[in-house]
Design an enzyme around this catalytic site. Structure first.
Site, PDB file in Angstrom:
ATOM      1  N   SER A 107      -3.470 -15.079  -3.841  1.00  0.00           N
ATOM      2  CA  SER A 107      -3.101 -13.911  -3.019  1.00  0.00           C
ATOM      3  C   SER A 107      -4.339 -13.035  -2.872  1.00  0.00           C
ATOM      4  O   SER A 107      -4.868 -12.521  -3.865  1.00  0.00           O
ATOM      5  CB  SER A 107      -1.980 -13.122  -3.698  1.00  0.00           C
ATOM      6  OG  SER A 107      -1.954 -11.813  -3.159  1.00  0.00           O
ATOM      7  N   PHE A 137       2.876  -4.121  -4.469  1.00  0.00           N
ATOM      8  CA  PHE A 137       1.583  -3.856  -5.101  1.00  0.00           C
ATOM      9  C   PHE A 137       1.151  -5.051  -5.951  1.00  0.00           C
ATOM     10  O   PHE A 137       1.993  -5.699  -6.575  1.00  0.00           O
ATOM     11  CB  PHE A 137       1.668  -2.619  -6.009  1.00  0.00           C
ATOM     12  CG  PHE A 137       2.110  -1.394  -5.259  1.00  0.00           C
ATOM     13  CD1 PHE A 137       1.188  -0.579  -4.620  1.00  0.00           C
ATOM     14  CD2 PHE A 137       3.464  -1.075  -5.171  1.00  0.00           C
ATOM     15  CE1 PHE A 137       1.608   0.543  -3.902  1.00  0.00           C
ATOM     16  CE2 PHE A 137       3.891   0.039  -4.460  1.00  0.00           C
ATOM     17  CZ  PHE A 137       2.959   0.847  -3.818  1.00  0.00           C
ATOM     18  N   GLY A 138      -0.151  -5.296  -5.962  1.00  0.00           N
ATOM     19  CA  GLY A 138      -0.697  -6.277  -6.898  1.00  0.00           C
ATOM     20  C   GLY A 138      -0.855  -5.643  -8.268  1.00  0.00           C
ATOM     21  O   GLY A 138      -0.714  -4.427  -8.434  1.00  0.00           O
ATOM     22  N   GLY A 139      -1.127  -6.479  -9.245  1.00  0.00           N
ATOM     23  CA  GLY A 139      -1.480  -5.986 -10.569  1.00  0.00           C
ATOM     24  C   GLY A 139      -0.334  -5.472 -11.415  1.00  0.00           C
ATOM     25  O   GLY A 139      -0.555  -4.756 -12.391  1.00  0.00           O
ATOM     26  N   MET A 166       2.671  -6.304   4.536  1.00  0.00           N
ATOM     27  CA  MET A 166       3.550  -5.201   4.131  1.00  0.00           C
ATOM     28  C   MET A 166       3.646  -4.183   5.256  1.00  0.00           C
ATOM     29  O   MET A 166       2.627  -3.833   5.853  1.00  0.00           O
ATOM     30  CB  MET A 166       2.985  -4.516   2.893  1.00  0.00           C
ATOM     31  CG  MET A 166       2.809  -5.446   1.713  1.00  0.00           C
ATOM     32  SD  MET A 166       2.168  -4.527   0.304  1.00  0.00           S
ATOM     33  CE  MET A 166       1.932  -5.872  -0.871  1.00  0.00           C
ATOM     34  N   ASP A 212       5.816 -15.318  -7.688  1.00  0.00           N
ATOM     35  CA  ASP A 212       4.856 -14.351  -7.163  1.00  0.00           C
ATOM     36  C   ASP A 212       4.995 -13.012  -7.882  1.00  0.00           C
ATOM     37  O   ASP A 212       6.037 -12.355  -7.780  1.00  0.00           O
ATOM     38  CB  ASP A 212       5.118 -14.172  -5.658  1.00  0.00           C
ATOM     39  CG  ASP A 212       4.087 -13.303  -4.969  1.00  0.00           C
ATOM     40  OD1 ASP A 212       3.057 -12.986  -5.584  1.00  0.00           O
ATOM     41  OD2 ASP A 212       4.324 -12.963  -3.790  1.00  0.00           O
ATOM     42  N   GLY A 213       3.922 -12.638  -8.586  1.00  0.00           N
ATOM     43  CA  GLY A 213       3.883 -11.312  -9.191  1.00  0.00           C
ATOM     44  C   GLY A 213       3.640 -11.358 -10.687  1.00  0.00           C
ATOM     45  O   GLY A 213       4.456 -11.914 -11.429  1.00  0.00           O
ATOM     46  N   GLY A 214       2.505 -10.838 -11.109  1.00  0.00           N
ATOM     47  CA  GLY A 214       2.214 -10.764 -12.541  1.00  0.00           C
ATOM     48  C   GLY A 214       1.931 -12.090 -13.207  1.00  0.00           C
ATOM     49  O   GLY A 214       2.043 -12.197 -14.438  1.00  0.00           O
ATOM     50  N   ASP A 234      -0.198 -11.451   2.037  1.00  0.00           N
ATOM     51  CA  ASP A 234       0.877 -10.485   1.850  1.00  0.00           C
ATOM     52  C   ASP A 234       0.895  -9.480   2.988  1.00  0.00           C
ATOM     53  O   ASP A 234       0.004  -8.634   3.089  1.00  0.00           O
ATOM     54  CB  ASP A 234       0.677  -9.748   0.526  1.00  0.00           C
ATOM     55  CG  ASP A 234       0.962 -10.639  -0.669  1.00  0.00           C
ATOM     56  OD1 ASP A 234       2.060 -11.224  -0.703  1.00  0.00           O
ATOM     57  OD2 ASP A 234       0.098 -10.762  -1.547  1.00  0.00           O
ATOM     58  N   GLY A 253      -2.890 -13.072  -7.763  1.00  0.00           N
ATOM     59  CA  GLY A 253      -3.822 -12.173  -7.084  1.00  0.00           C
ATOM     60  C   GLY A 253      -4.797 -11.573  -8.066  1.00  0.00           C
ATOM     61  O   GLY A 253      -5.917 -12.048  -8.235  1.00  0.00           O
ATOM     62  N   SER A 254      -4.342 -10.512  -8.772  1.00  0.00           N
ATOM     63  CA  SER A 254      -5.263  -9.800  -9.659  1.00  0.00           C
ATOM     64  C   SER A 254      -5.791 -10.700 -10.774  1.00  0.00           C
ATOM     65  O   SER A 254      -6.937 -10.527 -11.207  1.00  0.00           O
ATOM     66  CB  SER A 254      -4.570  -8.569 -10.254  1.00  0.00           C
ATOM     67  OG  SER A 254      -3.379  -8.921 -10.908  1.00  0.00           O
ATOM     68  N   ALA A 255      -4.980 -11.651 -11.242  1.00  0.00           N
ATOM     69  CA  ALA A 255      -5.462 -12.515 -12.327  1.00  0.00           C
ATOM     70  C   ALA A 255      -6.738 -13.238 -11.907  1.00  0.00           C
ATOM     71  O   ALA A 255      -7.654 -13.440 -12.715  1.00  0.00           O
ATOM     72  CB  ALA A 255      -4.385 -13.529 -12.731  1.00  0.00           C
ATOM     73  N   MET A 263      10.245 -13.501  -6.405  1.00  0.00           N
ATOM     74  CA  MET A 263       9.402 -12.388  -6.821  1.00  0.00           C
ATOM     75  C   MET A 263       9.631 -12.119  -8.305  1.00  0.00           C
ATOM     76  O   MET A 263      10.770 -11.957  -8.742  1.00  0.00           O
ATOM     77  CB  MET A 263       9.725 -11.125  -6.016  1.00  0.00           C
ATOM     78  CG  MET A 263       9.372 -11.195  -4.547  1.00  0.00           C
ATOM     79  SD  MET A 263       7.685 -11.729  -4.198  1.00  0.00           S
ATOM     80  CE  MET A 263       6.732 -10.458  -5.039  1.00  0.00           C
ATOM     81  N   HIS A 292      -2.381 -17.251  -0.068  1.00  0.00           N
ATOM     82  CA  HIS A 292      -1.148 -16.474   0.082  1.00  0.00           C
ATOM     83  C   HIS A 292      -1.504 -15.124   0.701  1.00  0.00           C
ATOM     84  O   HIS A 292      -2.350 -14.392   0.172  1.00  0.00           O
ATOM     85  CB  HIS A 292      -0.533 -16.301  -1.310  1.00  0.00           C
ATOM     86  CG  HIS A 292       0.725 -15.511  -1.376  1.00  0.00           C
ATOM     87  ND1 HIS A 292       1.972 -16.106  -1.410  1.00  0.00           N
ATOM     88  CD2 HIS A 292       0.939 -14.172  -1.445  1.00  0.00           C
ATOM     89  CE1 HIS A 292       2.899 -15.158  -1.504  1.00  0.00           C
ATOM     90  NE2 HIS A 292       2.298 -13.974  -1.520  1.00  0.00           N
ATOM     91  N   HIS A 346       3.472 -14.267   3.542  1.00  0.00           N
ATOM     92  CA  HIS A 346       4.622 -13.643   2.867  1.00  0.00           C
ATOM     93  C   HIS A 346       4.922 -12.340   3.581  1.00  0.00           C
ATOM     94  O   HIS A 346       4.207 -11.346   3.429  1.00  0.00           O
ATOM     95  CB  HIS A 346       4.236 -13.434   1.392  1.00  0.00           C
ATOM     96  CG  HIS A 346       5.261 -12.730   0.574  1.00  0.00           C
ATOM     97  ND1 HIS A 346       4.989 -12.219  -0.680  1.00  0.00           N
ATOM     98  CD2 HIS A 346       6.579 -12.457   0.798  1.00  0.00           C
ATOM     99  CE1 HIS A 346       6.078 -11.649  -1.165  1.00  0.00           C
ATOM    100  NE2 HIS A 346       7.053 -11.776  -0.295  1.00  0.00           N
ATOM    101  N   MET A 348       6.640  -9.139   3.978  1.00  0.00           N
ATOM    102  CA  MET A 348       7.429  -8.079   3.317  1.00  0.00           C
ATOM    103  C   MET A 348       7.673  -7.011   4.372  1.00  0.00           C
ATOM    104  O   MET A 348       7.125  -5.896   4.308  1.00  0.00           O
ATOM    105  CB  MET A 348       6.656  -7.541   2.112  1.00  0.00           C
ATOM    106  CG  MET A 348       6.678  -8.511   0.943  1.00  0.00           C
ATOM    107  SD  MET A 348       5.425  -8.135  -0.291  1.00  0.00           S
ATOM    108  CE  MET A 348       4.044  -9.001   0.425  1.00  0.00           C
TER     109      MET A 348
HETATM  110  C1  DX5 Z   1       3.324  -8.294  -4.356  1.00  0.00           C
HETATM  111  C2  DX5 Z   1       2.722  -9.449  -3.582  1.00  0.00           C
HETATM  112  C3  DX5 Z   1       2.029 -10.412  -4.462  1.00  0.00           C
HETATM  113  C4  DX5 Z   1       0.849  -9.817  -5.180  1.00  0.00           C
HETATM  114  C5  DX5 Z   1       0.494 -10.627  -6.359  1.00  0.00           C
HETATM  115  O1  DX5 Z   1       3.984  -7.454  -3.496  1.00  0.00           O
HETATM  116  O2  DX5 Z   1       3.728 -10.159  -2.881  1.00  0.00           O
HETATM  117  O3  DX5 Z   1       1.665 -11.591  -3.757  1.00  0.00           O
HETATM  118  O4  DX5 Z   1      -0.275  -9.711  -4.352  1.00  0.00           O
HETATM  119  O5  DX5 Z   1      -0.442  -9.924  -7.079  1.00  0.00           O
HETATM  120  P1  DX5 Z   1      -0.564 -10.090  -8.654  1.00  0.00           P
HETATM  121  O6  DX5 Z   1      -0.866 -11.546  -8.912  1.00  0.00           O
HETATM  122  O7  DX5 Z   1      -1.684  -9.186  -9.011  1.00  0.00           O
HETATM  123  O8  DX5 Z   1       0.750  -9.662  -9.251  1.00  0.00           O
HETATM  124 ZN    ZN Z   2       3.208 -12.180  -2.098  1.00  0.00          ZN
END
Ligand code: DX5
Ligand code: ZN
Length: 217
Positions: free
Chosen positions: A8, A142-144, A37, A174-176, A35, A196-198, A136, A33, A66, A68
């Site tokens: 992501s 949000f990421g992270g 929004m 997806d997420g964390g 995102d 993403g952040s990882a 999810m 991926h 994705h 959103m």
């Molecule tokens: C959250 C997004 C995710 C996000 C993942 O709303 O859909 O795809 O970017 O980021 P991490 O891996 O940092 O949770």
């Molecule tokens: Zn996503």
């Protein structure tokens, strides 16, 4: 089948988008991926078609977009030509069948995403029409954020439904997602880990992708 890693880009350095994409390709990710929004379905904005087009020009790996956004049926046509998979939220539309049909009619592959508090049962009637279910494991926007542990039971539930029905949709999470929890997520039944952040906050994308594949455990 071995787990696939989908990067992501939400947390990448957008001043160096091309280099960041090349770096995750070099690191061996399997998909990208994206995102999208809208500030309504989620309390945040991200990016739109110019970035998606730029990514499409740069990578030949599968692109999972994705969405959103509320009323995804209105946005799907804008994204189909630059994505391989279009994933919309079941909470965001009263017309999921129309969304699936619009994606299929454009020659793309449909997926549905579920927020952490949406029962998996809600999409059972649609599963046979899907290529991917994106669970999810944080509230989107949000990421992270921290992985919600209850997500593991939801992954297992979805994997059981797939086995019982003989269907073949992939299960994405997806997420964390981090190297620390990847093994548990894959063991629960996930096929695709979205990270993403990882990845983008790590010092070595290659080492992180390798760790996410659970090759170090
Ligand atoms: C959250 C997004 C995710 C996000 C993942 O709303 O859909 O795809 O970017 O980021 P991490 O891996 O940092 O949770
Ligand atoms: Zn996503």
């Amino acid at each position: 089948m071995k787990v696939r890693i989908s990067a992501s880009i939400l947390d990448c350095d957008f001043t160096r988008l091309g280099q960041e994409l090349n770096a995750v390709l070099d690191a061996g990710v399997d998909a990208i991926h994206l995102d999208i929004m809208d500030g309504h379905f989620v309390p945040n904005l991200s990016f739109g078609t110019p970035i998606v087009q730029a990514v499409r020009r740069t990578v030949s790996l599968p692109i999972y977009t994705h969405l959103m956004v509320i009323e995804p049926e209105k946005m799907i046509p804008r994204f189909v030509s630059h994505s391989d998979y279009l994933i919309f939220h079941i909470e965001a539309t009263s017309q999921p069948e129309n969304c699936i049909a619009a994606i299929r009619n454009s020659g793309r592959l449909p997926g549905i995403s579920l927020n952490p508090d949406t029962p998996v049962e809600r999409i059972i009637p649609l599963l046979s029409h899907l290529e991917d279910v994106l669970l999810m494991s944080v509230f989107p926007g949000f990421g992270g954020q921290q992985f919600i542990p209850e997500s593991l039971n939801r992954i297992t539930h979805l994997a059981e439904l797939r086995r019982e029905s003989g269907l073949s949709y992939t299960i994405s999470v997806d997420g964390g997602v981090t190297p620390a929890n990847a093994h548990d997520i894959v063991r629960a039944g996930a096929d695709i880990l979205v990270a993403g952040s990882a990845i983008f906050r790590s010092s070595s994308y290659r080492e992180t992708v390798r760790a996410l594949r659970c090759l170090n455990s």
